[in-house]
Design a protein around this motif. Structure first.
Motif, short mmCIF file in Angstrom:
data_model
loop_
_atom_site.label_atom_id
_atom_site.label_comp_id
_atom_site.label_asym_id
_atom_site.label_seq_id
_atom_site.Cartn_x
_atom_site.Cartn_y
_atom_site.Cartn_z
N GLU A 34 -16.96 -4.24 12.34
CA GLU A 34 -16.95 -5.26 11.30
C GLU A 34 -18.20 -6.12 11.42
N PRO A 35 -18.65 -6.69 10.30
CA PRO A 35 -19.81 -7.60 10.37
C PRO A 35 -19.41 -8.90 11.09
N ILE A 36 -20.39 -9.64 11.55
CA ILE A 36 -20.12 -10.90 12.24
C ILE A 36 -19.81 -11.96 11.18
N GLU A 37 -18.62 -12.51 11.27
CA GLU A 37 -18.17 -13.47 10.27
C GLU A 37 -18.93 -14.79 10.41
N GLY A 38 -19.51 -15.24 9.31
CA GLY A 38 -20.22 -16.52 9.28
C GLY A 38 -21.54 -16.54 10.03
N LEU A 39 -22.15 -15.37 10.24
CA LEU A 39 -23.42 -15.33 10.98
C LEU A 39 -24.51 -16.09 10.22
N ASN A 40 -25.22 -16.94 10.95
CA ASN A 40 -26.31 -17.71 10.37
C ASN A 40 -27.45 -17.75 11.39
N ILE A 41 -28.64 -17.33 10.95
CA ILE A 41 -29.83 -17.35 11.80
C ILE A 41 -30.85 -18.25 11.09
N TYR A 42 -31.21 -19.36 11.72
CA TYR A 42 -32.09 -20.31 11.06
C TYR A 42 -32.98 -21.00 12.08
N PRO A 43 -34.11 -21.58 11.69
CA PRO A 43 -34.75 -21.44 10.38
C PRO A 43 -35.40 -20.07 10.25
N ASN A 44 -35.50 -19.60 9.05
CA ASN A 44 -36.12 -18.31 8.78
C ASN A 44 -36.81 -18.40 7.43
N PRO A 45 -38.12 -18.45 7.37
CA PRO A 45 -39.11 -18.22 8.42
C PRO A 45 -39.13 -19.35 9.45
N VAL A 46 -39.54 -18.99 10.65
CA VAL A 46 -39.57 -19.93 11.77
C VAL A 46 -41.02 -20.20 12.16
N VAL A 53 -28.76 -19.25 16.36
CA VAL A 53 -27.88 -18.17 15.94
C VAL A 53 -26.45 -18.68 16.07
N THR A 54 -25.76 -18.81 14.93
CA THR A 54 -24.40 -19.32 14.93
C THR A 54 -23.48 -18.37 14.17
N SER A 55 -22.19 -18.50 14.46
CA SER A 55 -21.16 -17.75 13.73
C SER A 55 -19.87 -18.55 13.80
N LYS A 56 -18.85 -18.06 13.08
CA LYS A 56 -17.58 -18.78 13.08
C LYS A 56 -16.91 -18.78 14.44
N SER A 57 -17.05 -17.69 15.18
CA SER A 57 -16.48 -17.66 16.53
C SER A 57 -17.54 -18.20 17.50
N GLY A 58 -17.12 -18.70 18.61
CA GLY A 58 -18.06 -19.25 19.58
C GLY A 58 -18.39 -18.29 20.71
N GLN A 59 -18.21 -17.00 20.48
CA GLN A 59 -18.44 -16.01 21.53
C GLN A 59 -19.92 -15.90 21.89
N ILE A 73 -38.89 -6.13 21.46
CA ILE A 73 -39.82 -7.16 21.92
C ILE A 73 -39.11 -8.18 22.81
N LEU A 74 -37.84 -8.46 22.51
CA LEU A 74 -37.11 -9.49 23.23
C LEU A 74 -35.64 -9.11 23.29
N GLN A 75 -34.99 -9.42 24.42
CA GLN A 75 -33.56 -9.18 24.58
C GLN A 75 -32.98 -10.35 25.34
N ALA A 76 -31.85 -10.89 24.84
CA ALA A 76 -31.24 -12.04 25.50
C ALA A 76 -29.75 -12.09 25.20
N THR A 77 -29.01 -12.74 26.07
CA THR A 77 -27.59 -13.03 25.82
C THR A 77 -27.48 -14.53 25.64
N LEU A 78 -26.93 -14.94 24.50
CA LEU A 78 -26.83 -16.36 24.18
C LEU A 78 -25.42 -16.87 24.44
N SER A 79 -25.32 -17.92 25.24
CA SER A 79 -24.04 -18.61 25.40
C SER A 79 -24.06 -19.90 24.57
N SER A 80 -25.27 -20.32 24.18
CA SER A 80 -25.42 -21.44 23.26
C SER A 80 -26.01 -20.87 21.97
#
Length: 111
Positions: A34-46, A53-59, A73-80
């Protein structure tokens, strides 16, 4: 040669954009992700070196950024919600976000 590189990059970008639009507009196949519900990536352009990177769930989110040729180019795990991208040179990138079983891909423009 430089002119050819520009046209190849533009062609790849257009093809990826069309495939991304097609993927987002059709429903997930049964048993598919399933797609990520409420996914928002901002600002774009940056231009400030940070994206959020936010979504409805806080996972936690696994984030990968690729150049237009598909090189990671880049790989990371975000907890924030904040991701430092100050190392990226200006250009067009593809950002892939995975949250649990859900995955989403977007275009990211760095000025």
């Amino acid at each position: 040669m430089k002119k050819h590189y520009f046209y190849i990059t533009l062609l790849l970008f257009c093809l990826f954009s069309l495939s991304t639009v097609a993927q987002e507009s059709r429903p997930a196949p049964s048993g598919g992700k399933e797609p990520i519900e409420g996914l928002n990536i901002y600002p774009n352009p940056v231009s400030g070196g940070r994206i959020y990177v936010t979504s409805k769930s806080g996972q936690n989110k696994e984030v990968e950024i690729f150049d237009v040729l598909g090189k990671r180019i880049l790989q990371a795990t975000l907890s924030s919600k904040e991701l430092n991208i100050s190392e990226l040179t200006p250009g067009v990138y593809i950002i892939k976000v995975k949250e649990g079983d859900a995955t989403a891909t977007r275009k990211l423009i760095v000025k």
